[in-house]
Design a protein around this motif. Sequence first.
Motif, mmCIF file in Angstrom:
data_model
loop_
_atom_site.group_PDB
_atom_site.id
_atom_site.type_symbol
_atom_site.label_atom_id
_atom_site.label_comp_id
_atom_site.label_asym_id
_atom_site.label_seq_id
_atom_site.Cartn_x
_atom_site.Cartn_y
_atom_site.Cartn_z
ATOM 1 N N TYR A 144 -52.868 -0.103 -102.344
ATOM 2 C CA TYR A 144 -51.683 0.189 -101.544
ATOM 3 C C TYR A 144 -51.526 -0.906 -100.478
ATOM 4 C CZ TYR A 144 -48.244 2.714 -98.796
ATOM 5 O OH TYR A 144 -47.098 3.070 -98.127
ATOM 6 N N GLY A 145 -50.329 -1.357 -100.265
ATOM 7 C CA GLY A 145 -50.079 -2.443 -99.323
ATOM 8 C C GLY A 145 -49.745 -3.746 -100.021
ATOM 9 N N LEU A 146 -50.080 -3.860 -101.305
ATOM 10 C CA LEU A 146 -49.816 -5.104 -102.020
ATOM 11 C C LEU A 146 -48.357 -5.245 -102.444
ATOM 12 C CD1 LEU A 146 -53.014 -5.523 -104.232
ATOM 13 C CD2 LEU A 146 -52.490 -6.517 -101.997
ATOM 14 N N ASN A 147 -47.560 -4.232 -102.145
ATOM 15 C CA ASN A 147 -46.119 -4.340 -102.382
ATOM 16 C C ASN A 147 -45.333 -4.465 -101.085
ATOM 17 O OD1 ASN A 147 -45.851 -4.500 -105.143
ATOM 18 N ND2 ASN A 147 -45.675 -2.292 -105.449
ATOM 19 N N ASP A 148 -46.024 -4.745 -99.979
ATOM 20 C CA ASP A 148 -45.319 -4.975 -98.723
ATOM 21 C C ASP A 148 -44.398 -6.185 -98.843
ATOM 22 O OD1 ASP A 148 -46.609 -2.838 -97.642
ATOM 23 O OD2 ASP A 148 -48.009 -3.994 -96.423
ATOM 24 N N ALA A 149 -43.368 -6.214 -98.021
ATOM 25 C CA ALA A 149 -42.338 -7.253 -98.127
ATOM 26 C C ALA A 149 -42.897 -8.660 -97.938
ATOM 27 C CB ALA A 149 -41.233 -6.984 -97.109
ATOM 28 N N ALA A 150 -43.945 -8.806 -97.123
ATOM 29 C CA ALA A 150 -44.477 -10.135 -96.816
ATOM 30 C C ALA A 150 -45.455 -10.644 -97.863
ATOM 31 C CB ALA A 150 -45.161 -10.119 -95.451
#
Length: 246
Positions: free
Chosen positions: A121-127
């Motif tokens: 989780y977090g690997l699809n954040d915008a940055a």
Amino acid sequence: MKKIIFLMAVSALFFSCDQNKELTAQEIIDKAIEKAGGDKYNNAEISFKFRDAEYKSTRKGGEFQLERFITDSTGAEFHDVLNNEGFTRYHQDSVVTLNDSMKTVYSNSVNSVHYFVQLPYGLNDAAVNKKLLGKDSIRDREYYEVQVTFEDTEEVTDHEDVYLYWVDTENFTIDYMAYSFKINDGGVRFRKAYNPHTVGGIRFVDYENYKADDLDIPLEELDEKYEARELELLSVIENENIEVKL
């Protein structure tokens, strides 16, 4: 009869093509997130203990709050809060005044622990930028090698860091990862996930944390160094008392 056979042949051909289709880095990460918990992350309260501190994350849609409860060497208790509004440190319910550099240090520290515990989780954040480097094998299992870099934004302070994730091509678990970082004179780390366990429908792992002496080594070569036992074991990273409320 010939028409039926023809349709069956066409269906088999399309199925075969679909099975052999090469996945993109985005599709691989999507599958990894789904395997680990999927939508459950979006509205979960996750608490755990890491080393001498207690942590809690709360998410509801796009709102998030990452917390740490810590006691320093003098016995003073602090409550760190990172959310959509920024970072705040409390001592006995009073806000601690911090300069910008210390805010960044504490904020990164809190975010980093939550980030690793809740991977992928977090690997699809915008940055996040994702790139599929190819496939490789570790201990006779085949893995996708997905490289992750970050956009240079105000929210991302360690944008020069580079990560590499080895994602199992069959079950889409992240069993190994590596990263290079620039702060504190830089370093290269390789992690092996172990002790996978599911709490509240979300998958968690612990890590063996290894060090590479060559700071210029490409991350995709670290799996070979690991298998050759040429990496130094620095620590074991274990998270205790994990609880999930959905």
